[in-house]
Design a protein around this motif. Structure first.
Motif, PDB file in Angstrom:
ATOM      1  N   ASP A 222       0.814  -1.218   0.000  1.00 38.62           N
ATOM      2  CA  ASP A 222       0.000   0.000   0.000  1.00 38.62           C
ATOM      3  C   ASP A 222       0.846   1.264   0.000  1.00 38.62           C
ATOM      4  O   ASP A 222       0.312   2.365  -0.226  1.00 38.62           O
ATOM      5  CB  ASP A 222      -0.918   0.004   1.228  1.00 38.62           C
ATOM      6  N   LEU A 223       2.157   1.130   0.247  1.00 35.05           N
ATOM      7  CA  LEU A 223       3.044   2.286   0.268  1.00 35.05           C
ATOM      8  C   LEU A 223       4.022   2.224  -0.893  1.00 35.05           C
ATOM      9  O   LEU A 223       4.524   1.156  -1.245  1.00 35.05           O
ATOM     10  CB  LEU A 223       3.822   2.329   1.582  1.00 35.05           C
ATOM     11  N   GLU A 224       4.310   3.371  -1.469  1.00 32.81           N
ATOM     12  CA  GLU A 224       5.216   3.399  -2.622  1.00 32.81           C
ATOM     13  C   GLU A 224       6.660   3.165  -2.220  1.00 32.81           C
ATOM     14  O   GLU A 224       7.398   2.435  -2.890  1.00 32.81           O
ATOM     15  CB  GLU A 224       5.080   4.742  -3.347  1.00 32.81           C
ATOM     16  N   HIS A 225       7.080   3.762  -1.124  1.00 29.91           N
ATOM     17  CA  HIS A 225       8.469   3.620  -0.659  1.00 29.91           C
ATOM     18  C   HIS A 225       8.479   3.328   0.849  1.00 29.91           C
ATOM     19  O   HIS A 225       8.893   4.169   1.652  1.00 29.91           O
ATOM     20  CB  HIS A 225       9.272   4.880  -0.963  1.00 29.91           C
ATOM     21  N   PRO A 226       8.045   2.148   1.254  1.00 25.62           N
ATOM     22  CA  PRO A 226       8.016   1.845   2.687  1.00 25.62           C
ATOM     23  C   PRO A 226       9.414   1.721   3.263  1.00 25.62           C
ATOM     24  O   PRO A 226      10.365   1.315   2.582  1.00 25.62           O
ATOM     25  CB  PRO A 226       7.272   0.511   2.747  1.00 25.62           C
ATOM     26  N   THR A 227       9.537   2.068   4.521  1.00 26.24           N
ATOM     27  CA  THR A 227      10.787   1.939   5.259  1.00 26.24           C
ATOM     28  C   THR A 227      10.678   0.767   6.229  1.00 26.24           C
ATOM     29  O   THR A 227       9.625   0.150   6.369  1.00 26.24           O
ATOM     30  CB  THR A 227      11.080   3.214   6.047  1.00 26.24           C
TER      31      THR A 227
END
Length: 286
Positions: A222-227
């Motif tokens: 769901d996130l483009e650039h998850p950490t």
């Protein structure tokens, strides 16, 4: 006396992560080590591979235990490189007792996808077979082989939401499943020769493979650039126990048991170190 005192162990993927942990743990229990690793990046794999200095650190840690080690940069996909590295180790130590086929990569989100599929299959499946095959002529009664599978190999993936969307990721599952069958059949036919073969199946393990951007994206699509901060709470979905992952040492301890005299009649086993992941996700209707 250590649990594998005086034995010689061949460990692939030994420069860091699980492979380093296995090499050091076996050395702590009395084994001399033949350690190999690629020590260079694979373009389709979205996280950095180990470096030569990582393999040097493994050697330092093994020598710190008082045991000996021979290292080589070798690609498990290349049987000639692997055989040369093993032969050099056997020339130094005179024998081979233990094989730990650990080297593996995760190709999630790898591009181009067809090449990512090939690189994962070549490393995880063919590379594991190569490590075992070059070792077999040197193994005799009392020898032990352990391959690293994955809890993912034991789960039902027949109903994939979007088939073909992530070939590198699916190659990881397929490679681990296929090597599981290979080792199971191998164990059957090596048993009369006194050679044991088993597979250990980790769940999420706290290594550079798990702690990587492609893996974060797999857990948080769901996130483009998850950490790591975004993804780590989601790691717990894999396990029934309330943990995000296991540590490399947890797998190493299982391997020490499997290759020791304590397990002298244990062969063909699929040993899960998964925090109950299999219990949570296995589909009993497959």
């Amino acid at each position: 006396m250590g649990r594998v005192e005086g034995k010689v162990a061949f460990v692939t993927g030994a420069a860091r992560g699980q492979g380093r942990s296995h090499a050091v743990r076996l050395a702590e229990e009395g084994a001399d080590i033949i350690a190999v690793d690629l020590c260079e990046d694979i373009p389709t794999i979205g996280y950095a591979m180990a470096r030569p200095e990582d393999l040097e650190e493994t050697a330092r840690l093994v020598e710190k235990t008082g045991r000996r080690i021979v290292t080589a940069q070798a690609d498990v996909r290349d049987v000639a490189q692997l055989r040369a590295a093993l032969d050099a180790g056997i020339a130094e130590f005179g024998k081979l007792d233990i094989v730990v086929a650990q080297a593996g990569v995760a190709g999630m989100k790898g591009e181009p996808q067809i090449q990512a599929w090939c690189d994962v299959i070549d490393t995880n499946l063919i590379g594991t077979i190569n490590a075992i095959q070059v070792s077999l002529p040197h193994l005799g009664d009392g020898a032990a082989i352990v391959a690293t599978g994955s809890t993912a190999a034991l789960m039902d993936t027949s109903k994939v939401d979007n088939p073909g969307a992530d070939l590198g990721g699916m190659a990881y599952v397929h490679s681990k499943r296929a090597l599981t069958h290979y080792v199971y059949d191998l164990a059957t036919h090596l048993a009369p020769r006194g050679i044991r073969a088993n597979v250990v199946h980790p769940t999420n393990c706290n290594t550079a493979m798990l702690q990587s951007e492609p893996m974060y994206r797999s857990f948080r699509p769901d996130l483009e650039h998850p950490t790591r901060v975004d993804a780590e709470p989601a790691f717990g979905v894999q396990q029934a126990m309330r943990i995000p992952y296991v540590e490399p040492e947890d797998i190493s301890n299982a391997i020490v048991y499997l290759v020791s005299e304590e397990a002298r009649y244990v062969t063909g086993v699929q040993l899960r170190v998964d925090g109950g992941g299999y219990l949570k996700w296995y589909d009993y209707h497959v």
